[in-house]
Motif scaffolding. Sequence first.
Motif, PDB file in Angstrom:
ATOM      1  N   GLU A  22       9.228  -6.982   6.622  1.00  0.00           N
ATOM      2  CA  GLU A  22       7.909  -6.377   6.415  1.00  0.00           C
ATOM      3  C   GLU A  22       6.840  -7.445   6.179  1.00  0.00           C
ATOM      4  O   GLU A  22       5.735  -7.351   6.699  1.00  0.00           O
ATOM      5  N   MET A  26       2.817  -9.117   7.990  1.00  0.00           N
ATOM      6  CA  MET A  26       1.486  -9.271   7.405  1.00  0.00           C
ATOM      7  C   MET A  26       0.834 -10.513   7.972  1.00  0.00           C
ATOM      8  O   MET A  26       1.519 -11.462   8.353  1.00  0.00           O
ATOM      9  N   PRO A  41       5.686 -12.391  -0.862  1.00  0.00           N
ATOM     10  CA  PRO A  41       6.768 -11.408  -0.674  1.00  0.00           C
ATOM     11  C   PRO A  41       7.922 -11.960   0.156  1.00  0.00           C
ATOM     12  O   PRO A  41       9.088 -11.681  -0.133  1.00  0.00           O
ATOM     13  N   LEU A  44      10.003 -14.071  -2.061  1.00  0.00           N
ATOM     14  CA  LEU A  44      10.694 -13.220  -3.030  1.00  0.00           C
ATOM     15  C   LEU A  44      11.932 -12.613  -2.388  1.00  0.00           C
ATOM     16  O   LEU A  44      13.024 -12.613  -2.963  1.00  0.00           O
TER      17      LEU A  44
ATOM     18  N   ALA B  81      -7.402  -1.184  -6.047  1.00  0.00           N
ATOM     19  CA  ALA B  81      -7.678  -1.458  -4.642  1.00  0.00           C
ATOM     20  C   ALA B  81      -9.170  -1.693  -4.392  1.00  0.00           C
ATOM     21  O   ALA B  81      -9.728  -1.201  -3.426  1.00  0.00           O
ATOM     22  N   VAL B  85      -9.394   3.355  -4.244  1.00  0.00           N
ATOM     23  CA  VAL B  85      -8.689   4.514  -4.803  1.00  0.00           C
ATOM     24  C   VAL B  85      -9.684   5.565  -5.295  1.00  0.00           C
ATOM     25  O   VAL B  85      -9.590   6.743  -4.959  1.00  0.00           O
ATOM     26  N   GLN B 116      -6.872   0.052   7.512  1.00  0.00           N
ATOM     27  CA  GLN B 116      -6.129   0.760   6.464  1.00  0.00           C
ATOM     28  C   GLN B 116      -7.067   1.710   5.719  1.00  0.00           C
ATOM     29  O   GLN B 116      -6.789   2.132   4.598  1.00  0.00           O
TER      30      GLN B 116
ATOM     31  N   VAL C 181       4.021  -6.864  -6.372  1.00  0.00           N
ATOM     32  CA  VAL C 181       3.418  -7.175  -5.079  1.00  0.00           C
ATOM     33  C   VAL C 181       2.940  -5.906  -4.357  1.00  0.00           C
ATOM     34  O   VAL C 181       2.035  -5.941  -3.532  1.00  0.00           O
ATOM     35  N   ALA C 191      -3.105  -4.320   2.196  1.00  0.00           N
ATOM     36  CA  ALA C 191      -2.161  -3.424   1.523  1.00  0.00           C
ATOM     37  C   ALA C 191      -0.731  -3.842   1.834  1.00  0.00           C
ATOM     38  O   ALA C 191      -0.342  -3.945   2.987  1.00  0.00           O
ATOM     39  N   ARG C 192       0.042  -4.102   0.770  1.00  0.00           N
ATOM     40  CA  ARG C 192       1.427  -4.526   0.977  1.00  0.00           C
ATOM     41  C   ARG C 192       2.390  -3.443   0.498  1.00  0.00           C
ATOM     42  O   ARG C 192       2.232  -2.904  -0.594  1.00  0.00           O
ATOM     43  N   PHE C 193       3.374  -3.149   1.313  1.00  0.00           N
ATOM     44  CA  PHE C 193       4.425  -2.181   0.981  1.00  0.00           C
ATOM     45  C   PHE C 193       3.870  -0.866   0.445  1.00  0.00           C
ATOM     46  O   PHE C 193       4.436  -0.269  -0.454  1.00  0.00           O
ATOM     47  N   PHE C 195       2.800   1.678   2.629  1.00  0.00           N
ATOM     48  CA  PHE C 195       3.125   2.706   3.618  1.00  0.00           C
ATOM     49  C   PHE C 195       1.983   3.703   3.816  1.00  0.00           C
ATOM     50  O   PHE C 195       2.194   4.899   3.947  1.00  0.00           O
ATOM     51  N   MET C 201      -1.307   1.987  -2.705  1.00  0.00           N
ATOM     52  CA  MET C 201      -2.262   0.903  -2.516  1.00  0.00           C
ATOM     53  C   MET C 201      -2.813   0.406  -3.835  1.00  0.00           C
ATOM     54  O   MET C 201      -3.114  -0.765  -3.996  1.00  0.00           O
TER      55      MET C 201
END
Lengths: 150, 329, 503
Positions: A22, A26, A41, A44, B81, B85, B116, C181, C191-193, C195, C201
């Motif tokens: 993932e 990025m 990440p 990690l 964010a 948000v 996003q 993270v 935005a990480r992980f 979805f 977020m």
Amino acid sequence: MKKINLYMSIVLSALSVFVMVESKKMPAEIAGLGMGPGVLPFWLGAGILLLSIILAVESLLDKRSPKKVFNISEIKNMGIMFLALVLYAISVDLFGFGISTLLLVFFLVRRLGKYAWWKCGTIGVIVSSVSVYLFRVLLEMPLPTGIVGF
Amino acid sequence: MKKNIKLIAMLVLALFAATMASGCAGTKKEDASAKYPTKQVNMVIAFTAGGSSDVQARIVEKYWKKHFNDQPLVFDYKTGAGGQVGFTEIVKAKPDGYTVGGINVPHIAIQSLSNQATFKVDEFAYIAQVVADPNLLVVKADSPIKDLKGFIEEAKKKNGKLTVGIVGTFTAHHLALLQMEEILGIKVTPVPFTGAADQNVAVMGGHIDAMIGNLNDVMRDLAKFKLISLASEQRHQWVKDVPTFKEQGYNFISDIRRGFAAPKGIDPAVLNKLREGFNKIANDPAYLEDMKKIGQPEAYLNGDEFEKVTNSYLQTSKTLVDKYGLVKK
Amino acid sequence: MPSFDLLMQGFATAISPENLFFAFLGALMGTLIGVLPGIGPTSGIAMLLPLTTILPPTPAIIMLAGLYYGAMYGGSTTAILVNIPGEVASVPTAMDGYKLARKGQAGPALATAAISSFVAGTLSLVGLTFFAPTLAGFSLKFGPPEYFALMILALSVVVNLTGKSLVKGLIAGLLGFLIAVIGLDPMSGYARFSFGNVNMMSGIDFISVIIGLFAVSEVLSNVETHVVDVYKAKLTGLMPTLKDLRQITPTMLRSTVIGFFMGLLPGCSPGVTAFVAYDTEKRLSKHPEKFGTGILEGVAAPEGANNATTSGGFVPLMAFGIPSGPALAVLLGGFMMYGLQPGPTLFEKNADFVWAVIASMYIGNVMLLILNLPLVGLWAKLVRVPYPIMAPMVLVFSIIGAYSVRGKLFDIGVALFFGLIGWVMRKVELPASPLILCLILATILETSLKQSLSMSTGGLGIFFTRPISLTLITVALVLVAFSLYTRFKHPEKASEALAEESE
């Protein structure tokens, strides 16, 4: 413990591979930044992968006899409890905080302590009324009211 | 003894059931727009309690009851964010007029451009703008850089290594920096911070050479800074001796606007009531006095004007974002 | 000494009935908020902020400040009694405090927490009073590379929190990082992980994680064993003996120094310093293996440090307007609402106000001690409240706490999810403390790393050419090497701990 550690390292390896894949998606660099969002990440993930391989090797070399960690009745008991909490989380929004709390406390006290139903009910009413009064009324915290309005 | 407890317990239960039943019966729908507001109005704040946006909204709250049927304004912090948000929360709220929120421009414009993105700029019903906070180029009080000319020279001498602090990347500050680089014809190294407070310290401690900051944030530590130039049309009354970029021949205008909005789809009559109320609050002398006290550059615009401003920021941001390839693929 | 005179004037203002009343009210509410798991000083101050529109500035800030340091007193109570920390800063307290309570020493443990809080709180106020202007310069010396080095130093603690398996402890730590993270990268906004979920977020709030790992998983773990009464042991005395006090005095003093100086730095919240102080005591102790089995030093160290940090945090707040943690950020908002701009000018322009607040903090600390010592008896009796009644109550308050941070139901979900994770972690013996510590440290670590790299345009050399950061990193490496050395040199201690856990 031996078996559990092995399973754990398999689960963690899978997680770390997922994280690494993932984070490679990025952007590696963003204008003006020394380090892109994916760098940390990725490392990690790599770290967890390395450690879980060590854990797997350790547990394979471990000569002690495996200890049983999970048993079915434990998991069942925990599962019922967890389910109750999940239902609570859903019902807070749907039916309102007060009424859900009353039901949850009733259930928990009854299950943990096996007291008479009226005792559990009273504790439920007290806990939910006090928390509603304290947080919603006194501290003006917007606790969800749901369709019941309490 | 035991029996007594049981009796009391039953009584408590019964009483409780009774109050609940009576409580439920009381909720009935009334004609919404004419009597608005008939209950508390939720104010969504997209930044932490105690932050600039919150402090400003708290001043509005002080005068809210006077203009809105004596109903309370209840604060609801939906942070994270970079405000996204909370902004999303406003857009997604029920458009019944009982949820409004603070919005920041150009934040919403930039965030709506991201792939996003969770909202669009036209999903807000604009109520009013209350603050226009101009950006400044700032250095440490005892910095060798004396003025804009000195800054440009220093930047050229350091050949892109001069460090300039900004708050976040892909933010209002980041765009301002890119814009400034272009207009002044220089290249610098941006160092992003997570908030104005830590950015201020980094300049004071001499860890970075300069920063782009808002007037409101810079006012807190005025004695520790040297203000190089102001990015607005005219000089500001609080810092009268600070020249603008414009008067030195560089057409660099950049600021942050704070205002309020409701979700789109709100009853126009209710929106009008909100706009009128905010107009009255914004023209109350006591309110203006308070705004000065908290150091926020007051600049009222009505809802329509605010929407126009937002759309013009959207265009500017789009141009810059496309140019620097900032939209994340 | 001009500050002494000013302080005396401050006392004159602070002892007015109105100010005394609000100091008391703040301290009392702080204690309550501290006791309630999840509801921390941050949400407490935020909830009471509207009062500032009614009250004049001095009593209002006195009350909010009282709430902040009062919370540090209360935080230890549930940590000791039910192994559910009322506050992030009390997570390390639970490690020894709960074991003490199970041995029947809830009273001495609670009293030690109160006394240590008082001693550390008051001593650091002396530091605040006399050195505020001088010390303020200290935090300016810290730029991004220094913060990064400092976080590395704090991370070196993890090695000593790992419990019996180093590998598992490190895994837990990295998992903590990974949780941190999730959400928007604070620097790039990427935005990480998450979805595509807006809630994800905004990131995982560590309060919810702590509530999950401690409060929810505690209830989940106990239902299966049907532990109805863990407090069968008789209560042995309420107060620590003189010998106990003598034993914990060096601990209190050291923790004060650690807590106060780290408190001067933004980002070092009481949660961080509590861990560091606990670890330091463990390293310096003659019997490090007893830490975690229930000794008073293990309670005195984190409780002293977290209180010292709260006082220390007022130095950068008042001198520069830099909040060192989220709770002080909200308090800063309170200052702003009165148009009181913190900064060098605050001490000149609003001297009456500043010194009255500082004086009130001395008074507040005394009040808290008087309030808390008699309460020890009451709290200790609480352990007699049957667990089946106590646990659901604590759980409900915890859930409200998780909700109160951001007002989102999502956070309740997070708490429940981590409850399940915590249950599994207990089963497979993954320790929770390294995870929590890394989760707290991660954001500053990543942010300062990125800022440093921006400053140096990519080179890592920046950490080794600046004296402060070089020193900090060297100390961190030495400490890690030392810990690893003792670990492999004395494997018998590890097996002792093993025997302990398989009781």
